[in-house]
Design an enzyme around this catalytic site. Structure first.
Site, mmCIF file in Angstrom:
data_model
loop_
_atom_site.group_PDB
_atom_site.id
_atom_site.type_symbol
_atom_site.label_atom_id
_atom_site.label_comp_id
_atom_site.label_asym_id
_atom_site.label_seq_id
_atom_site.Cartn_x
_atom_site.Cartn_y
_atom_site.Cartn_z
ATOM 1 N N TYR A 269 -25.645 25.142 23.837
ATOM 2 C CA TYR A 269 -27.078 25.298 24.739
ATOM 3 C C TYR A 269 -27.330 26.872 25.095
ATOM 4 O O TYR A 269 -28.760 27.197 24.904
ATOM 5 C CB TYR A 269 -26.446 25.809 26.298
ATOM 6 C CG TYR A 269 -27.226 25.855 27.492
ATOM 7 C CD1 TYR A 269 -29.051 25.592 27.420
ATOM 8 C CD2 TYR A 269 -26.986 26.066 28.556
ATOM 9 C CE1 TYR A 269 -29.459 25.933 28.686
ATOM 10 C CE2 TYR A 269 -27.832 27.199 29.191
ATOM 11 C CZ TYR A 269 -29.194 26.665 29.283
ATOM 12 O OH TYR A 269 -29.778 27.522 30.588
ATOM 13 N N PHE B 287 -20.950 21.549 47.179
ATOM 14 C CA PHE B 287 -19.083 21.849 46.821
ATOM 15 C C PHE B 287 -18.703 23.137 48.147
ATOM 16 O O PHE B 287 -18.497 24.035 47.494
ATOM 17 C CB PHE B 287 -18.356 22.231 46.429
ATOM 18 C CG PHE B 287 -18.885 21.432 45.169
ATOM 19 C CD1 PHE B 287 -18.487 19.438 45.188
ATOM 20 C CD2 PHE B 287 -18.804 21.888 43.704
ATOM 21 C CE1 PHE B 287 -18.259 18.795 43.920
ATOM 22 C CE2 PHE B 287 -19.076 20.462 42.570
ATOM 23 C CZ PHE B 287 -19.035 18.762 43.070
ATOM 24 N N TYR C 69 -9.887 28.794 31.201
ATOM 25 C CA TYR C 69 -11.543 29.030 30.551
ATOM 26 C C TYR C 69 -11.395 30.791 30.186
ATOM 27 O O TYR C 69 -11.725 31.187 29.507
ATOM 28 C CB TYR C 69 -12.107 28.403 31.138
ATOM 29 C CG TYR C 69 -14.072 29.355 30.292
ATOM 30 C CD1 TYR C 69 -14.210 28.911 28.529
ATOM 31 C CD2 TYR C 69 -14.366 29.546 31.641
ATOM 32 C CE1 TYR C 69 -15.293 29.115 28.970
ATOM 33 C CE2 TYR C 69 -15.654 29.829 30.736
ATOM 34 C CZ TYR C 69 -15.996 29.611 29.545
ATOM 35 O OH TYR C 69 -17.590 30.213 29.179
ATOM 36 N N ASP D 164 -16.757 24.190 11.345
ATOM 37 C CA ASP D 164 -15.702 23.691 12.410
ATOM 38 C C ASP D 164 -14.959 25.210 12.213
ATOM 39 O O ASP D 164 -14.453 25.526 10.202
ATOM 40 C CB ASP D 164 -15.225 23.272 12.192
ATOM 41 C CG ASP D 164 -14.095 22.577 13.453
ATOM 42 O OD1 ASP D 164 -13.774 21.837 14.205
ATOM 43 O OD2 ASP D 164 -13.565 23.863 13.925
ATOM 44 N N GLY E 177 -22.779 20.561 20.788
ATOM 45 C CA GLY E 177 -23.646 20.802 20.464
ATOM 46 C C GLY E 177 -24.127 19.855 19.807
ATOM 47 O O GLY E 177 -23.492 18.496 19.840
ATOM 48 N N HIS F 167 -22.968 20.962 36.187
ATOM 49 C CA HIS F 167 -23.744 23.066 36.000
ATOM 50 C C HIS F 167 -24.465 22.615 37.845
ATOM 51 O O HIS F 167 -25.436 21.198 37.553
ATOM 52 C CB HIS F 167 -24.156 23.331 35.259
ATOM 53 C CG HIS F 167 -23.461 23.615 34.423
ATOM 54 N ND1 HIS F 167 -23.343 24.123 33.179
ATOM 55 C CD2 HIS F 167 -22.588 25.577 34.711
ATOM 56 C CE1 HIS F 167 -21.947 24.489 32.542
ATOM 57 N NE2 HIS F 167 -21.420 25.311 33.403
#
Ligand code: UFG
Length: 335
Positions: A8, A217, A150, A60, A33, A198
């Protein structure tokens, strides 16, 4: 070379680089992707003048041999490194997957840069490095105490970058993104995660009848309407910052960290209302429980990059961001 350029944010960065006249090599293993995203970049650039050349390598970042070969065979001046896993929730279930992919593979990139004498890197970092904010808006000097794997993985790479600069002289810009949203004005490339987590694409998919429900949420946060506040930044504005960062490095700027947001916070309900206005449709939703790990408020101060690199958002208004996402969802006709 743009790693993760079929994703993205990476696809928008690759496009902006091409439109700025740079030759771009996209390296992507297509795990998250999409190959047709690269084809669509080619179509968009076909309609423009004085653009760079686009090359795609199905590669990769875990394959150091291949990376070394790509860097040896091509005159790569800089890397924009976006290839990474980016789901906060998943990172808390599978930490190894995130540390392996986001951290260990970044070492591969840096080692190959050393070998191939590539001196510059722009790194996609995240607001998640800050953890629970202590002050709003968040400046780059805010303490970094990630509350998820993350964010921790991205912070570790920032640390790696500091050491590779000290030892090998590789200069970097780390861009800490807030909430990337929207799509290129062509409507040919856009946000496409599987599964999607998202907010803006989820609300649009709800309007399009592609998902049965939409849950907000939490509505008991200390915010104007009780729902979480986020700083949504148009992905093309985000992409533009990568070009400014690269060009500043080329001109000799030393390494930097910059936040990238609009500086405007919008609640979840405001986002849903905006999607309703843009699409002209009523958006049904229900209020659910809080999502674990969501801070109430995340708003960036992007003053540093504005002052130092002259970056300025061209699409700061939420309705423009949503309208561009809506256009992409319609044109792509995805189910
Ligand atoms: N939300 C809902 N319902 C949904 C999905 C999201 O109410 O179905 C809410 C979330 O609780 C949050 C807001 O919408 O308050 C935005 O959520 P997103 O999942 O779109 O984005 P996040 O703010 O959680 O995540 C973003 C980036 C991450 C980054 C993080 C930093 O996408 O990559 O900010 O905190 F790690």
């Amino acid at each position: 070379m743009v790693t993760g350029g079929a994703g993205y944010i990476g696809s928008h960065v690759a496009l902006e680089l091409l439109l700025s006249g740079y030759d771009v090599m996209i390296l992507d293993n297509l795990s998250t992707g999409h190959r047709d995203t690269v084809d669509n970049i080619e179509i968009i650039k076909g309609g423009c003048e004085q653009v760079g050349d686009l090359h795609f390598v199905a590669g990769d970042t875990g394959d150091r041999k291949q990376l070394t070969k790509v860097m040896r065979d091509n005159p790569i001046r800089a890397i924009v490194h976006l290839a990474a896993f980016s789901q906060v929730g998943e990172s808390m279930l599978k930490p190894g997957k995130y540390f392996e992919n986001n951290v260990a593979r970044a070492i591969n990139i840096l080692e190959c840069m050393v070998q191939g004498h590539v001196e510059y890197i722009v790194f996609s970092s995240t607001a998640a490095v800050y953890g629970e904010p202590r002050a709003i808006p968040i400046t780059e000097g805010h303490p970094t105490q990630p509350t998820n794997v993350y964010g921790a993985s991205k912070l570790m790479v920032e640390e790696l970058l500091r050491w590779y600069e000290q030892v090998h002289g590789i200069r970097h810009v780390a861009l800490r993104y807030f909430n990337a949203a929207g799509a290129d004005r062509s409507g040919l490339i856009g946000e496409r995660h599987e599964p999607e987590t998202h907010l803006i694409p989820l609300v649009i998919q709800k309007v399009m009848g592609q998902r049965p429900g939409l849950t907000v949420f939490g509505s008991d946060y200390p915010t104007p309407d009780g729902t979480c506040v986020r700083d949504y930044i148009h992905v093309s504005d985000l992409a533009q910052a990568h070009i400014l960062a690269l060009e500043a490095l080329f001109k000799g700027m030393d390494s930097r960290i910059y936040n990238l947001g609009n500086g405007n916070g919008y609640t979840v309900k405001e986002v849903i209302d905006t999607v309703g206005q843009v699409t002209g449709q009523e958006v049904g939703y229900e209020i659910g429980a809080r999502r674990a790990g969501d801070p109430a408020l995340l708003v960036a101060s992007s003053e540093k990059i504005q002052a130092e690199l002259g970056w300025k958002p061209h699409f700061p208004a939420l309705h423009e961001i949503v309208a561009s996402a809506w256009k992409w969802h319609n044109l792509s006709g995805r189910k």
